[in-house]
Design an enzyme around this catalytic site. Structure first.
Site, PDB file in Angstrom:
ATOM      1  N   LYS A   8      30.578  63.816  24.269  1.00  0.00           N
ATOM      2  CA  LYS A   8      29.664  62.793  23.576  1.00  0.00           C
ATOM      3  C   LYS A   8      30.195  62.769  21.944  1.00  0.00           C
ATOM      4  CE  LYS A   8      25.843  63.298  26.672  1.00  0.00           C
ATOM      5  NZ  LYS A   8      24.348  63.941  26.620  1.00  0.00           N
ATOM      6  N   GLN A  52      20.042  68.105  23.744  1.00  0.00           N
ATOM      7  CA  GLN A  52      20.925  68.225  25.247  1.00  0.00           C
ATOM      8  C   GLN A  52      19.796  69.366  25.942  1.00  0.00           C
ATOM      9  OE1 GLN A  52      23.604  66.525  26.434  1.00  0.00           O
ATOM     10  NE2 GLN A  52      23.645  67.485  28.143  1.00  0.00           N
ATOM     11  N   ASP A  75      18.340  58.854  23.508  1.00  0.00           N
ATOM     12  CA  ASP A  75      18.318  59.233  24.631  1.00  0.00           C
ATOM     13  C   ASP A  75      17.130  58.606  25.494  1.00  0.00           C
ATOM     14  OD1 ASP A  75      20.304  61.129  25.401  1.00  0.00           O
ATOM     15  OD2 ASP A  75      19.438  63.000  25.152  1.00  0.00           O
TER      16      ASP A  75
HETATM   17  N1  L37 Z   1      20.846  64.032  26.431  1.00  0.00           N
HETATM   18  N2  L37 Z   1      21.925  64.186  28.451  1.00  0.00           N
HETATM   19  C1  L37 Z   1      21.066  64.698  27.719  1.00  0.00           C
HETATM   20  N3  L37 Z   1      19.988  65.653  28.066  1.00  0.00           N
HETATM   21  C2  L37 Z   1      20.022  66.012  29.427  1.00  0.00           C
HETATM   22  O1  L37 Z   1      19.456  66.970  29.431  1.00  0.00           O
HETATM   23  N4  L37 Z   1      21.234  66.176  31.391  1.00  0.00           N
HETATM   24  C3  L37 Z   1      21.153  65.777  30.192  1.00  0.00           C
HETATM   25  C4  L37 Z   1      21.823  64.829  29.751  1.00  0.00           C
HETATM   26  N5  L37 Z   1      22.826  64.256  30.735  1.00  0.00           N
HETATM   27  C5  L37 Z   1      24.179  64.141  30.539  1.00  0.00           C
HETATM   28  O2  L37 Z   1      24.749  64.398  29.044  1.00  0.00           O
HETATM   29  N6  L37 Z   1      24.672  63.557  31.643  1.00  0.00           N
HETATM   30  C6  L37 Z   1      26.142  63.458  31.465  1.00  0.00           C
HETATM   31  C7  L37 Z   1      26.561  63.560  32.830  1.00  0.00           C
HETATM   32  C8  L37 Z   1      27.961  63.275  32.966  1.00  0.00           C
HETATM   33  C9  L37 Z   1      28.926  62.921  31.942  1.00  0.00           C
HETATM   34  C10 L37 Z   1      28.249  62.765  30.788  1.00  0.00           C
HETATM   35  C11 L37 Z   1      26.979  63.122  30.506  1.00  0.00           C
HETATM   36  C12 L37 Z   1      30.318  62.672  32.264  1.00  0.00           C
HETATM   37  O3  L37 Z   1      31.085  62.391  31.431  1.00  0.00           O
HETATM   38  N7  L37 Z   1      30.808  63.006  33.346  1.00  0.00           N
HETATM   39  C13 L37 Z   1      32.342  62.790  33.704  1.00  0.00           C
HETATM   40  C14 L37 Z   1      32.892  64.001  34.023  1.00  0.00           C
HETATM   41  C15 L37 Z   1      32.299  65.409  33.580  1.00  0.00           C
HETATM   42  C16 L37 Z   1      32.771  66.539  33.954  1.00  0.00           C
HETATM   43  O4  L37 Z   1      34.158  66.570  34.094  1.00  0.00           O
HETATM   44  O5  L37 Z   1      32.180  67.710  34.392  1.00  0.00           O
HETATM   45  C17 L37 Z   1      32.528  61.989  34.950  1.00  0.00           C
HETATM   46  O6  L37 Z   1      33.615  60.992  35.015  1.00  0.00           O
HETATM   47  O7  L37 Z   1      31.543  61.719  35.713  1.00  0.00           O
END
Ligand code: L37
Ligand code: NAP
Length: 249
Positions: A8, A52, A75
């Protein structure tokens, strides 16, 4: 959480948005965290605040979420924003993950009006707001929505009826091709780590959908990683830009 928070921050930088990541020790008291939120609420140089999750057990997440001023709740977890989403008031913030799914459907030209949408999962951060977005009248909405959860009888009977199937259950690869209607649009929100001795880190990421069997049946399907995850981050940036404009007005 560390991976997501880093992504982020990096994404903010890429679009030229100032972002600050404040790391607190796990021993931080609830009052100290609330005082920090108060300070950020009052800071006119800050337009968006994100806490988060998950938080340590001695901190009540709902107390922290409620403390964020709804105008900076990018959020979309504050009860005021949750309420606005349900009523269809468009000046609030929708949670980033379901908003990202809706944006994907729009950008890929998926017709939603009159379609059967089945959402698997009823969490406050994904399933419930996803259903609220899809049932709303208008662009990217007007679906007939079914919400499934762990008490649902015969999940497959529901998933097989879906024109648009959105899965957010947190169970690795349980939705297989035979549970999907031919031609359906499948959106896989799940992110699960599964052991894999051949992978560099000893694990790999998979969705809640079994991609190999599902891709033979679906007309469109999102991968994991590289599907909904990046959209979540994009919607966080969008919400923050909107917050900045609204606060400046
Ligand atoms: N604000 N966000 C907030 N609070 C929370 O409690 N769980 C949660 C949340 N969720 C969150 O940030 N989710 C999220 C999930 C996946 C990605 C980003 C944010 C993401 O970038 N995923 C990538 C790979 C991630 C990895 O390599 O682990 C993807 O391509 O799916
Ligand atoms: P959650 O809070 O654990 O909710 C899971 C939901 O799935 C619950 O409603 C649960 O039902 C339901 N469920 C579990 N097992 C089921 C089963 N066998 N049959 C039917 N329903 C079942 O999870 P979440 O926060 O919504 O996240 C879901 C998944 O999405 C996780 O893998 C998470 O990592 C991922 N996620 C991804 C992003 C992203 O940006 N890509 C963002 C957030 C989350 P009950 O309510 O009855 O328990």
């Amino acid at each position: 959480s560390a991976v997501y928070v880093r992504s982020k921050g990096k994404a903010s930088q890429e679009v030229g948005m100032r972002s600050e990541t404040i790391h607190l020790p796990a021993t931080t008291s609830q009052n100290e965290l609330l005082a920090l939120v108060d300070r950020l609420n009052a800071d006119t140089a800050v337009h968006g605040i994100l806490v988060q999750m998950p938080l340590p057990k001695h901190i009540d997440p709902s107390a922290v979420i409620r403390r964020i001023t709804p105008e900076k709740d990018v959020d979309g977890f504050h009860p005021v924003n949750v309420g606005k989403l349900l009523i269809g008031e468009r000046d609030g913030f929708a949670p980033c993950t379901p908003a990202g799914v809706q944006e994907l459907l729009l950008r890929y030209g998926v017709e939603t009006a009159g379609r059967e949408a089945v959402v698997v999962g009823r969490s406050n951060i994904v399933g419930k707001p996803m259903a609220a977005l899809l049932v709303q009248p208008g662009r990217g909405g007007d679906c007939t929505v079914t919400v499934c959860h762990s008490r649902t009888r015969s999940l497959a009977e529901h998933t097989r009826r879906a024109d648009i199937l959105i899965v957010a259950m947190g169970r690795a690869e349980v939705i297989r091709g035979d549970m999907i209607k031919p031609g359906a649009v499948v959106v896989d929100v799940g992110i699960n780590r599964v052991e894999d001795a051949t992978a560099p880190r000893g694990y790999r990421l998979v969705g809640d959908v079994h991609f190999e069997s599902a891709k033979e049946v679906a007309s469109l399907i999102t991968p994991v990683p590289g599907g909904v995850g990046p959209m979540t981050i994009a919607m966080l940036l969008r919400n923050t830009v909107r917050a900045a404009h609204a606060l400046a007005a």
